[in-house]
Design a protein around this motif. Structure first.
Motif, mmCIF file in Angstrom:
data_model
loop_
_atom_site.group_PDB
_atom_site.id
_atom_site.type_symbol
_atom_site.label_atom_id
_atom_site.label_comp_id
_atom_site.label_asym_id
_atom_site.label_seq_id
_atom_site.Cartn_x
_atom_site.Cartn_y
_atom_site.Cartn_z
ATOM 1 N N UNK A 1 25.260 9.098 50.776
ATOM 2 C CA UNK A 1 25.518 10.462 51.239
ATOM 3 C C UNK A 1 25.730 10.478 52.744
ATOM 4 N N UNK A 2 26.646 11.307 53.189
ATOM 5 C CA UNK A 2 26.838 11.468 54.621
ATOM 6 C C UNK A 2 26.929 12.962 54.914
ATOM 7 N N UNK A 3 26.279 13.366 56.016
ATOM 8 C CA UNK A 3 26.288 14.788 56.360
ATOM 9 C C UNK A 3 27.295 15.069 57.462
ATOM 10 N N UNK A 4 27.905 16.230 57.354
ATOM 11 C CA UNK A 4 28.870 16.656 58.369
ATOM 12 C C UNK A 4 28.558 18.085 58.759
ATOM 13 N N UNK A 5 28.911 18.418 59.996
ATOM 14 C CA UNK A 5 28.780 19.786 60.441
ATOM 15 C C UNK A 5 30.049 20.139 61.197
ATOM 16 N N UNK A 6 30.764 21.101 60.673
ATOM 17 C CA UNK A 6 32.055 21.404 61.301
ATOM 18 C C UNK A 6 32.089 22.870 61.732
ATOM 19 N N UNK A 7 32.908 23.185 62.721
ATOM 20 C CA UNK A 7 32.977 24.583 63.190
ATOM 21 C C UNK A 7 33.546 25.501 62.108
ATOM 22 N N UNK A 8 32.998 26.689 62.037
ATOM 23 C CA UNK A 8 33.432 27.665 61.044
ATOM 24 C C UNK A 8 34.706 28.367 61.497
ATOM 25 N N UNK A 9 35.627 28.533 60.561
ATOM 26 C CA UNK A 9 36.776 29.412 60.792
ATOM 27 C C UNK A 9 36.807 30.404 59.643
ATOM 28 N N UNK A 10 37.497 31.503 59.845
ATOM 29 C CA UNK A 10 37.573 32.506 58.780
ATOM 30 C C UNK A 10 38.436 31.988 57.643
ATOM 31 N N UNK A 11 38.085 32.384 56.384
ATOM 32 C CA UNK A 11 38.902 32.099 55.197
ATOM 33 C C UNK A 11 39.103 30.614 54.901
ATOM 34 N N UNK A 12 38.144 29.812 55.232
ATOM 35 C CA UNK A 12 38.287 28.374 54.936
ATOM 36 C C UNK A 12 38.037 28.096 53.468
ATOM 37 N N UNK A 13 38.691 27.059 52.960
ATOM 38 C CA UNK A 13 38.313 26.538 51.643
ATOM 39 C C UNK A 13 37.804 25.116 51.847
ATOM 40 N N UNK A 14 37.356 24.480 50.769
ATOM 41 C CA UNK A 14 36.781 23.135 50.921
ATOM 42 C C UNK A 14 37.832 22.168 51.468
ATOM 43 N N UNK A 15 39.091 22.347 51.062
ATOM 44 C CA UNK A 15 40.135 21.435 51.530
ATOM 45 C C UNK A 15 40.376 21.580 53.037
ATOM 46 N N UNK A 16 40.402 22.806 53.532
ATOM 47 C CA UNK A 16 40.627 22.941 54.981
ATOM 48 C C UNK A 16 39.435 22.384 55.765
ATOM 49 N N UNK A 17 38.251 22.451 55.158
ATOM 50 C CA UNK A 17 37.076 21.844 55.794
ATOM 51 C C UNK A 17 37.204 20.318 55.815
ATOM 52 N N UNK A 18 37.686 19.752 54.688
ATOM 53 C CA UNK A 18 37.877 18.297 54.637
ATOM 54 C C UNK A 18 38.957 17.863 55.630
ATOM 55 N N UNK A 19 39.967 18.720 55.805
ATOM 56 C CA UNK A 19 41.020 18.413 56.791
ATOM 57 C C UNK A 19 40.440 18.409 58.204
#
Lengths: 257, 204
Positions: free
Chosen positions: A26-44
């Protein structure tokens, strides 16, 4: 307002695997929030800046995607314990930390990407198509009642995404069950006027090794299908067809279509 | 058909579970229920079954052979599944899991039960009557073992009957399957009541 969105982040716990044979971790990530994100845009976002939650540089997370509108099935993965498509998994509707895992019923290629080949092999095995090519013009197909067409359309929504196989307790490494998706496709092709000409061949295939009979009626498939396909109704309908077919071939004459 | 044994075995497994094993189970629990009317009523009812013509043939073809096939193939089916009720806690998925657990429990119970009644009778000439059951069930451990065994067997039959209706294509629509769920719950309730009352009657 701009200040507030800048500090807001999304936490991810991603199950990773570097190669088909290596151990997962397992690896943890923390990314900045943007409006209307989906899991794919988070992975991008992770791919753009592959740094984990500890601030260490890491390999970008690998996943598969295609249409981005939930009709191709390629981006399926287990999100917060539920197998579904990552394109329609909206961050605002997910509990955090968001847990991403590959669909383990299939061989993992790398990280979240799995090899769904067994599903395509199953479709070939049960002849889930309607042959319309000939050496001469076969003419137009028979007409279908509109109500029947609408019903059949629902079955045709299957995108071979693999969610039903992931949810099925009888699809696993101990068994060679082809799973609900291919079974429902047999029902679809048997139900159309042109497809029904090859019904007997499909029934023989579907009652063959790894076929229909392996269903244990847990009905997880119908509960999990993202397209709402009546998979268990299809399975029970094929069960009836198989019952009739087996009685016909045992007690019937020398030709049973 | 020759290279397609799996379909045949699965269907045979489903059929035998209801006919004859399920029918036998209901008959057995009905005869046992006479114990609630008193020792004499039970001994008469059991004696009637004991004196049926061709009893050994009936036992072999209605009970032993179907039960052996159903049990052995059932264990194989149970252990090829990978239960996932934690992730998918749907009602039917729980039934799927409990069906497999009660199948194993029932197998253990029946093996013990046949040993201490029918086989004891065949080998040592133990007489099968109200007193035999009363002495077995006077031990609280055995009493609870029998309770678990009977409830498991009845559950396995009732839920198996539901699956039987799907497997043979009798209930296709979700609505008919739901109605069948209610019917099989009723069957479970009735025969569980009969089974437990009989056990209490023997023990008290």
């Amino acid at each position: 307002m701009a200040e507030a969105t800048k500090t807001k982040t999304i936490k991810f716990i991603i199950t990773r695997q570097d190669s088909p044979d290596s151990q997962s971790y397992e690896e943890e990530f923390e990314i900045p929030y943007r409006k209307n994100m989906n899991v794919i845009s988070a992975l991008m976002e992770i791919r753009r800046n592959p740094v984990n939650a500890k601030g260490e540089e890491t390999a970008p997370v690998n996943w598969e995607m295609g249409c981005l509108e939930e009709v191709c099935g390629a981006c399926s993965m287990v999100i917060n314990g539920k197998p579904r498509q990552s394109c329609t998994a909206l961050i605002d509707q997910l509990e955090q930390p968001v847990r991403l895992e590959p669909m383990n019923t299939f061989p993992v290629v790398r990280d979240l990407e799995v090899d769904r080949r067994r599903m395509f092999d199953s479709l070939k095995k049960v002849k889930a198509w309607t042959p319309i090519d000939g050496t001469h013009d076969l003419g137009p197909g028979e007409r279908m009642a509109e109500s029947r067409r609408q019903w059949a359309y629902e079955l045709s929504k299957c995108m071979t995404c693999g969610v039903c196989l992931e949810a099925c307790p009888n699809v696993n490494s101990n068994a060679n069950f082809i799973g609900p998706a291919a079974l429902s496709q047999v029902r679809l092709h048997n139900a159309t006027p042109n497809g029904s000409l090859h019904k007997a061949e499909r029934m023989a295939a579907v009652t063959g090794d790894g076929g229909l009979q392996n269903c244990g009626n847990s009905q997880n498939c119908v509960q999990s299908c993202p397209k709402g396909i009546p998979l268990t109704t299809s399975i029970a309908a094929l069960n009836r067809e198989a019952t009739v077919q087996s009685f016909k071939s045992f007690f019937g004459s020398d030709h049973n279509q | 058909m020759a290279d397609n044994r799996e379909f045949f075995y699965r269907r045979l497994h489903s059929l035998l579970g209801v006919i004859p094993i399920g029918l036998f189970l209901m008959q057995h629990l009905t005869v046992n229920f006479f114990s609630t009317y008193g020792p004499e009523a039970f001994n008469n009812a059991a004696g009637f079954m004991e004196n049926l013509p061709l009893r050994l043939g009936l036992e072999i073809f209605v009970i032993y052979l179907p039960l052996l096939f159903h049990a052995i193939y059932g264990v194989f089916i149970a252990f090829t599944a990978e239960p996932n009720t934690i992730r998918y806690g749907f009602f039917r998925n729980w039934m799927f899991l409990v069906q497999r657990i009660t199948g194993i429990l029932t197998l253990i119970f029946i093996a013990w039960h046949v040993w201490e009644t029918r086989l004891a009778n065949a080998i040592y000439g133990t007489e099968i009557n109200f007193d035999l059951m009363a002495s077995i069930l006077s031990d609280p451990i055995m009493f609870w073992f029998y309770i678990i065994g009977v409830v498991s067997a009845v559950f396995h039959f009732a839920n198996g009957l539901w699956s039987f209706f799907v497997t043979w294509g009798l209930t296709i629509s979700p609505k008919s399957q739901l109605v069948m769920t209610y019917i099989t719950i009723a069957i479970f309730a009735v025969f569980t009541y009969m089974g437990i009352s009989s056990l209490i009657a023997f023990a008290s």
